[in-house]
Design a protein around this motif. Structure first.
Motif, PDB file in Angstrom:
ATOM      1  N   ARG A  12       0.825  -1.211   0.000  1.00  0.00           N
ATOM      2  CA  ARG A  12       0.000   0.000   0.000  1.00  0.00           C
ATOM      3  C   ARG A  12       0.853   1.251   0.000  1.00  0.00           C
ATOM      4  NH1 ARG A  12      -4.611  -1.776   4.433  1.00  0.00           N
ATOM      5  NH2 ARG A  12      -5.688  -3.278   3.081  1.00  0.00           N
ATOM      6  N   THR A  13       1.888   1.244   0.771  1.00  0.00           N
ATOM      7  CA  THR A  13       2.782   2.396   0.813  1.00  0.00           C
ATOM      8  C   THR A  13       4.117   1.957   1.354  1.00  0.00           C
ATOM      9  OG1 THR A  13       3.149   4.592   1.755  1.00  0.00           O
ATOM     10  CG2 THR A  13       1.922   3.034   3.106  1.00  0.00           C
ATOM     11  N   GLU A  14       5.152   2.641   0.966  1.00  0.00           N
ATOM     12  CA  GLU A  14       6.485   2.280   1.422  1.00  0.00           C
ATOM     13  C   GLU A  14       6.784   2.853   2.798  1.00  0.00           C
ATOM     14  OE1 GLU A  14       8.680   0.273   0.095  1.00  0.00           O
ATOM     15  OE2 GLU A  14       7.295  -0.203  -1.518  1.00  0.00           O
ATOM     16  N   SER A  15       6.194   3.998   3.121  1.00  0.00           N
ATOM     17  CA  SER A  15       6.489   4.656   4.387  1.00  0.00           C
ATOM     18  C   SER A  15       5.879   3.878   5.547  1.00  0.00           C
ATOM     19  CB  SER A  15       5.926   6.084   4.366  1.00  0.00           C
ATOM     20  OG  SER A  15       6.145   6.716   5.600  1.00  0.00           O
ATOM     21  N   GLY A  16       6.732   3.460   6.462  1.00  0.00           N
ATOM     22  CA  GLY A  16       6.257   2.730   7.634  1.00  0.00           C
ATOM     23  C   GLY A  16       5.649   1.389   7.303  1.00  0.00           C
ATOM     24  N   LYS A  17       6.099   0.779   6.208  1.00  0.00           N
ATOM     25  CA  LYS A  17       5.494  -0.475   5.769  1.00  0.00           C
ATOM     26  C   LYS A  17       5.651  -1.573   6.812  1.00  0.00           C
ATOM     27  CE  LYS A  17       7.717  -2.865   2.757  1.00  0.00           C
ATOM     28  NZ  LYS A  17       8.330  -3.335   1.488  1.00  0.00           N
ATOM     29  N   ALA A  18       6.839  -1.703   7.373  1.00  0.00           N
ATOM     30  CA  ALA A  18       7.087  -2.789   8.325  1.00  0.00           C
ATOM     31  C   ALA A  18       6.198  -2.660   9.552  1.00  0.00           C
ATOM     32  CB  ALA A  18       8.563  -2.791   8.727  1.00  0.00           C
ATOM     33  N   GLU A  19       6.074  -1.430  10.058  1.00  0.00           N
ATOM     34  CA  GLU A  19       5.260  -1.242  11.265  1.00  0.00           C
ATOM     35  C   GLU A  19       3.796  -1.549  10.998  1.00  0.00           C
ATOM     36  OE1 GLU A  19       4.107   2.249  14.502  1.00  0.00           O
ATOM     37  OE2 GLU A  19       5.461   2.670  12.824  1.00  0.00           O
ATOM     38  N   ARG A  20       3.270  -1.059   9.892  1.00  0.00           N
ATOM     39  CA  ARG A  20       1.865  -1.301   9.583  1.00  0.00           C
ATOM     40  C   ARG A  20       1.597  -2.772   9.311  1.00  0.00           C
ATOM     41  NH1 ARG A  20       2.314   3.780   7.240  1.00  0.00           N
ATOM     42  NH2 ARG A  20       2.995   2.910   5.244  1.00  0.00           N
ATOM     43  N   LEU A  21       2.520  -3.402   8.620  1.00  0.00           N
ATOM     44  CA  LEU A  21       2.363  -4.828   8.350  1.00  0.00           C
ATOM     45  C   LEU A  21       2.397  -5.626   9.646  1.00  0.00           C
ATOM     46  CD1 LEU A  21       2.166  -7.165   6.363  1.00  0.00           C
ATOM     47  CD2 LEU A  21       4.648  -7.074   6.101  1.00  0.00           C
ATOM     48  N   PHE A  22       3.285  -5.247  10.536  1.00  0.00           N
ATOM     49  CA  PHE A  22       3.414  -5.921  11.827  1.00  0.00           C
ATOM     50  C   PHE A  22       2.112  -5.827  12.623  1.00  0.00           C
ATOM     51  CE2 PHE A  22       5.135  -6.209  16.209  1.00  0.00           C
ATOM     52  CZ  PHE A  22       5.871  -7.377  16.088  1.00  0.00           C
ATOM     53  N   LEU A  50      10.431  -9.058  11.065  1.00  0.00           N
ATOM     54  CA  LEU A  50      10.175  -7.621  11.160  1.00  0.00           C
ATOM     55  C   LEU A  50      10.398  -7.074  12.568  1.00  0.00           C
ATOM     56  CD1 LEU A  50       6.820  -7.417   9.132  1.00  0.00           C
ATOM     57  CD2 LEU A  50       9.115  -6.838   8.313  1.00  0.00           C
ATOM     58  N   PHE A  51      10.614  -7.946  13.525  1.00  0.00           N
ATOM     59  CA  PHE A  51      10.566  -7.546  14.931  1.00  0.00           C
ATOM     60  C   PHE A  51      11.542  -6.418  15.246  1.00  0.00           C
ATOM     61  CE2 PHE A  51      11.080  -7.789  19.468  1.00  0.00           C
ATOM     62  CZ  PHE A  51       9.827  -8.153  19.925  1.00  0.00           C
ATOM     63  N   ASP A  52      12.778  -6.550  14.803  1.00  0.00           N
ATOM     64  CA  ASP A  52      13.797  -5.554  15.157  1.00  0.00           C
ATOM     65  C   ASP A  52      13.614  -4.229  14.432  1.00  0.00           C
ATOM     66  OD1 ASP A  52      15.051  -7.316  16.911  1.00  0.00           O
ATOM     67  OD2 ASP A  52      16.298  -8.171  15.317  1.00  0.00           O
ATOM     68  N   GLU A  57       6.512   1.162  20.373  1.00  0.00           N
ATOM     69  CA  GLU A  57       5.059   1.310  20.486  1.00  0.00           C
ATOM     70  C   GLU A  57       4.328   0.165  19.797  1.00  0.00           C
ATOM     71  OE1 GLU A  57       7.168   3.586  19.577  1.00  0.00           O
ATOM     72  OE2 GLU A  57       7.051   5.056  21.210  1.00  0.00           O
ATOM     73  N   SER A  58       4.840  -0.268  18.659  1.00  0.00           N
ATOM     74  CA  SER A  58       4.201  -1.384  17.956  1.00  0.00           C
ATOM     75  C   SER A  58       4.376  -2.689  18.719  1.00  0.00           C
ATOM     76  CB  SER A  58       4.790  -1.517  16.549  1.00  0.00           C
ATOM     77  OG  SER A  58       4.459  -0.392  15.762  1.00  0.00           O
ATOM     78  N   ARG A  59       5.528  -2.877  19.314  1.00  0.00           N
ATOM     79  CA  ARG A  59       5.733  -4.089  20.112  1.00  0.00           C
ATOM     80  C   ARG A  59       4.797  -4.103  21.317  1.00  0.00           C
ATOM     81  NH1 ARG A  59      12.399  -4.064  20.278  1.00  0.00           N
ATOM     82  NH2 ARG A  59      12.690  -3.708  18.042  1.00  0.00           N
ATOM     83  N   ARG A  79       9.487 -14.109  22.248  1.00  0.00           N
ATOM     84  CA  ARG A  79      10.349 -12.999  21.804  1.00  0.00           C
ATOM     85  C   ARG A  79       9.907 -11.689  22.429  1.00  0.00           C
ATOM     86  NH1 ARG A  79      13.265  -9.709  21.352  1.00  0.00           N
ATOM     87  NH2 ARG A  79      14.548  -8.973  19.605  1.00  0.00           N
ATOM     88  N   LEU A  80       8.624 -11.467  22.515  1.00  0.00           N
ATOM     89  CA  LEU A  80       8.114 -10.246  23.134  1.00  0.00           C
ATOM     90  C   LEU A  80       8.427 -10.202  24.624  1.00  0.00           C
ATOM     91  CD1 LEU A  80       4.666 -10.049  21.327  1.00  0.00           C
ATOM     92  CD2 LEU A  80       6.433  -8.279  21.235  1.00  0.00           C
ATOM     93  N   CYS A  81       8.431 -11.350  25.270  1.00  0.00           N
ATOM     94  CA  CYS A  81       8.689 -11.389  26.714  1.00  0.00           C
ATOM     95  C   CYS A  81      10.136 -11.087  27.061  1.00  0.00           C
ATOM     96  CB  CYS A  81       8.291 -12.751  27.277  1.00  0.00           C
ATOM     97  SG  CYS A  81       6.500 -12.988  27.375  1.00  0.00           S
ATOM     98  N   GLU A  82      11.018 -11.077  26.072  1.00  0.00           N
ATOM     99  CA  GLU A  82      12.395 -10.671  26.325  1.00  0.00           C
ATOM    100  C   GLU A  82      12.547  -9.152  26.325  1.00  0.00           C
ATOM    101  OE1 GLU A  82      14.629 -12.753  27.215  1.00  0.00           O
ATOM    102  OE2 GLU A  82      13.458 -14.561  26.801  1.00  0.00           O
TER     103      GLU A  82
END
Length: 336
Positions: A12-22, A50-52, A57-59, A79-82
């Protein structure tokens, strides 16, 4: 929810793609009433790479969303609990994806902040609750924190020096807590290995023999697993410290929770308080697999050396036997 849906979100868009997909992937997953194993695996395959690259805020958002999800992906939850406590607190308090062994390992790695959140869980195992209470009141257990241990030999010396000053809890209560902890880990140990399909037969044999309380049974299983002789295996468990056994288990590449279960069954008095568990975890992580393998090779070389030295006199006697026969033959000829 299919792979094509994820691709549509991504382009949909390149800006912030990883965060939105996550965020979108986790939100879509949480909307499923009963996700299949394939969908759980898809979410892990998508989000973990995509985690790193996603912000805190997304995590935090994903941790809160998955804490209410009954079928949350275990790998993503772990992974989140670390993460720091302000990110993973909802998972520590509510997530069903965390088993008792996961909780013990998290307490050992992150200490009191994670422990306090875990203490708020409903139906928390009483043994874990006791460990957290001991952490909350450190004055009840006065132990000197050891320095990081670089190798097995240094760890052995330090453990031997610290052993006389280590306080012991009352015998019956401490043994009861350990027995409950061993039974709890026995029930869940199979599901928490780094590789549950590697060496499961070896681990099962070591676990079962260790839990019998019969030292000879366990020593025999350990000798078979490491391909060493029985006397060497017996010497590994005769020390006052578990450091030599630690190297043996690390050479077998057991996960830390499986190694802990075996060690606590063989050396129950070495774990009278939660700090002892933390020390064990630190030692096990600092011990490299290759270093442990070198240690095992050294044991095998010593065994071979003893065998060679033991056979040398026999060979010498065998070489001298023909001379004795010749001398007796000459004597008989002269007599005749």
């Amino acid at each position: 929810m299919s792979a094509s849906d994820f691709r549509q979100i991504a382009i949909r868009t390149e800006s912030g793609k990883a965060e939105r997909l996550f965020r979108a992937a986790v939100s879509a997953f949480c909307s499923l009433t009963r996700p299949s194993r394939r969908e759980i695996a898809q979410l892990e395959d998508l989000t973990l790479p995509l985690f790193d690259s996603v912000p805190v805020e997304s995590r935090r958002y994903v941790a809160a969303a998955l804490s209410e999800c009954e079928y949350a992906p275990a790998a993503l939850v772990r992974r989140l609990c670390e993460e720091p406590i302000d990110v993973c607190a909802p998972l520590l308090v509510r997530s069903r994806a965390l088993g008792d062994i996961d909780l013990i390992a998290l307490i050992g790695r992150h200490g009191l902040p994670h422990a306090r959140a875990i203490a708020r869980r409903k139906d928390l195992n009483p043994t874990i609750a006791q460990l957290i209470k001991a952490l909350e009141k450190p004055t009840l257990v006065r132990v000197r924190q050891p320095e990081p241990i670089a190798d097995v030999a240094g760890a052995d010396a330090e453990a031997a020096a610290a052993a006389p000053s280590a306080p012991k809890l009352p015998g019956s209560a401490a043994e009861t807590a350990r027995r409950r902890l061993r039974s709890m880990m026995l029930a869940e140990g199979e599901a928490t290995s780094v590789n549950p399909f590697a060496g499961s037969a070896t681990y099962s044999k070591l676990r079962e023999t260790a839990l019998t309380g019969n030292a000879a049974f366990f020593q025999t299983a350990l000798a078979d697993a490491l391909d060493i002789d029985f006397s060497t295996a017996r010497s590994l468990t005769k020390h006052s410290s578990y450091v030599s056994l630690l190297a043996a288990l690390r050479a077998l590449d057991l996960s830390e929770d499986r190694a802990f279960l075996i060690v606590v069954a063989v050396y129950p008095r070495e774990f009278p308080h939660p700090q002892a568990i933390r020390i064990f975890l630190d030692r096990y992580r600092l011990l490299h697999h290759e270093a442990a393998l070198d240690k095992v090779r050294g044991w095998k070389a010593e065994t071979l050396s003893r065998a060679v030295r033991g056979n040398t006199p026999v060979a010498a006697n065998g070489d001298q036997a023909p001379d004795v026969d010749k001398a007796s033959l000459r004597a008989s000829l002269k007599a005749s």
